[in-house]
Write an enzyme that holds these catalytic residues in place. Structure first.
Site, PDB file in Angstrom:
ATOM      1  N   GLY A  51       0.841  -1.182   0.000  1.00  0.00           N
ATOM      2  CA  GLY A  51       0.000   0.000   0.000  1.00  0.00           C
ATOM      3  C   GLY A  51       0.875   1.230   0.000  1.00  0.00           C
ATOM      4  O   GLY A  51       2.012   1.196   0.481  1.00  0.00           O
ATOM      5  N   GLN A  56       3.094   9.957   0.751  1.00  0.00           N
ATOM      6  CA  GLN A  56       4.382   9.268   0.867  1.00  0.00           C
ATOM      7  C   GLN A  56       5.304   9.565  -0.307  1.00  0.00           C
ATOM      8  O   GLN A  56       6.509   9.358  -0.208  1.00  0.00           O
ATOM      9  CB  GLN A  56       4.175   7.756   0.987  1.00  0.00           C
ATOM     10  CG  GLN A  56       3.511   7.364   2.304  1.00  0.00           C
ATOM     11  CD  GLN A  56       3.380   5.866   2.404  1.00  0.00           C
ATOM     12  OE1 GLN A  56       2.412   5.298   1.915  1.00  0.00           O
ATOM     13  NE2 GLN A  56       4.349   5.214   3.015  1.00  0.00           N
ATOM     14  N   CYS A 111       5.939   0.043   7.262  1.00  0.00           N
ATOM     15  CA  CYS A 111       5.567   1.161   6.393  1.00  0.00           C
ATOM     16  C   CYS A 111       6.749   1.520   5.515  1.00  0.00           C
ATOM     17  O   CYS A 111       7.885   1.548   5.998  1.00  0.00           O
ATOM     18  CB  CYS A 111       5.177   2.350   7.267  1.00  0.00           C
ATOM     19  SG  CYS A 111       4.716   3.823   6.351  1.00  0.00           S
ATOM     20  N   LEU A 112       6.489   1.824   4.240  1.00  0.00           N
ATOM     21  CA  LEU A 112       7.576   2.222   3.338  1.00  0.00           C
ATOM     22  C   LEU A 112       8.253   3.496   3.835  1.00  0.00           C
ATOM     23  O   LEU A 112       9.424   3.729   3.537  1.00  0.00           O
ATOM     24  CB  LEU A 112       7.044   2.437   1.916  1.00  0.00           C
ATOM     25  CG  LEU A 112       6.512   1.200   1.201  1.00  0.00           C
ATOM     26  CD1 LEU A 112       6.072   1.560  -0.208  1.00  0.00           C
ATOM     27  CD2 LEU A 112       7.550   0.083   1.168  1.00  0.00           C
ATOM     28  N   HIS A 153      -4.357   1.809   7.743  1.00  0.00           N
ATOM     29  CA  HIS A 153      -2.984   2.343   7.783  1.00  0.00           C
ATOM     30  C   HIS A 153      -2.816   3.436   6.715  1.00  0.00           C
ATOM     31  O   HIS A 153      -2.281   4.509   6.993  1.00  0.00           O
ATOM     32  CB  HIS A 153      -2.006   1.181   7.569  1.00  0.00           C
ATOM     33  CG  HIS A 153      -0.567   1.573   7.438  1.00  0.00           C
ATOM     34  ND1 HIS A 153       0.402   1.153   8.329  1.00  0.00           N
ATOM     35  CD2 HIS A 153       0.083   2.332   6.516  1.00  0.00           C
ATOM     36  CE1 HIS A 153       1.561   1.653   7.962  1.00  0.00           C
ATOM     37  NE2 HIS A 153       1.401   2.364   6.856  1.00  0.00           N
ATOM     38  N   GLU A 154      -3.270   3.143   5.500  1.00  0.00           N
ATOM     39  CA  GLU A 154      -3.085   4.109   4.405  1.00  0.00           C
ATOM     40  C   GLU A 154      -3.943   5.353   4.601  1.00  0.00           C
ATOM     41  O   GLU A 154      -3.506   6.467   4.309  1.00  0.00           O
ATOM     42  CB  GLU A 154      -3.406   3.459   3.046  1.00  0.00           C
ATOM     43  CG  GLU A 154      -2.531   2.269   2.674  1.00  0.00           C
ATOM     44  CD  GLU A 154      -1.046   2.547   2.772  1.00  0.00           C
ATOM     45  OE1 GLU A 154      -0.619   3.696   2.585  1.00  0.00           O
ATOM     46  OE2 GLU A 154      -0.289   1.597   3.057  1.00  0.00           O
ATOM     47  N   HIS A 157      -2.365   7.900   6.686  1.00  0.00           N
ATOM     48  CA  HIS A 157      -1.376   8.754   6.008  1.00  0.00           C
ATOM     49  C   HIS A 157      -2.034  10.019   5.452  1.00  0.00           C
ATOM     50  O   HIS A 157      -1.398  11.072   5.390  1.00  0.00           O
ATOM     51  CB  HIS A 157      -0.735   8.008   4.826  1.00  0.00           C
ATOM     52  CG  HIS A 157       0.394   7.095   5.217  1.00  0.00           C
ATOM     53  ND1 HIS A 157       1.552   7.547   5.798  1.00  0.00           N
ATOM     54  CD2 HIS A 157       0.549   5.754   5.065  1.00  0.00           C
ATOM     55  CE1 HIS A 157       2.383   6.521   5.988  1.00  0.00           C
ATOM     56  NE2 HIS A 157       1.790   5.415   5.561  1.00  0.00           N
TER      57      HIS A 157
HETATM   58 ZN    ZN Z   1       2.628   3.552   5.626  1.00  0.00          ZN
END
Ligand code: ZN
Length: 197
Positions: A51, A56, A111-112, A153-154, A157
């Protein structure tokens, strides 16, 4: 002879102010929005994520790319997994959580934007998602398992929240040191991870 142009992909990491901002709704699906969606999917793939939210990659718009597998055979699949997982990778626009289950569960997240740090987060087991696809189709379905988790989670963001902001005191203590190191490293590298492909 074919020449492949190399592209540069960036993911912002914890400490970057853009990850603390609230993203704005997408007004219309324009060619620029489709290009952004494409870039989000490519970035998610190149950094091996399931995701990715637009902030991000430094864009404050309410868009999320997803590439989540359905839960395995023994688990009851939710309506959302049945409807959405076959469409992935999928970009959703202006996603909202209409309501969440009272039942919560704990699951490890990563998380990225917070590379190499994993910690358990408590969240509702299922959420009712409403969003739009790039074709303007309205999605409204209940999402649980890994998909429900990933959506929550997304969507966080989009409101400037990272999973490390949601940890229990104990879990936060566990990751305090690597998180400090990440912030320190990030401050020297403009809070960016870069890959060229
Ligand atoms: Zn994340």
């Amino acid at each position: 002879m074919l020449f492949k142009t190399k592209k540069r992909y960036e993911v912002r990491t914890a400490g970057d102010e853009v990850l603390k901002e609230t993203a704005k709704p997408v007004a219309a699906i324009t060619p620029e929005i489709r290009d952004l969606a494409q870039r989000m999917v490519e970035s998610m793939e190149i950094f091996d994520g399931i995701g990715l939210a637009a902030p991000q990659i430094g864009v404050l718009l309410r868009m999320v790319a997803l590439d989540v597998p359905p839960a395995d055979d023994d688990t009851r699949l939710t309506q959302g997994e049945l409807a959405l997982c076959p469409l992935m990778p999928l970009v959703i626009v202006n996603p909202e959580i209409l309501f969440a289950s009272a039942e919560v569960g704990e699951r490890e997240e990563g998380c990225l934007s917070v590379p190499d740090i994993y910690a358990p987060v408590v969240r509702p087991q299922r959420v009712m998602l409403r969003a739009q696809t790039l074709d303007g189709q309205l999605i409204e379905c209940e999402c649980g398992n890994l998909l429900g988790r990933c959506i929550q989670h997304e969507l966080d963001h989009l409101d400037g929240i990272l999973f490390v902001d949601r940890l229990t005191r104990e879990a936060a203590a566990e990751v305090a040191r690597p998180l400090d190191q990440l912030l320190h490293y990030g401050s020297k590298h403009n809070f960016k991870r870069v890959k060229i492909k």
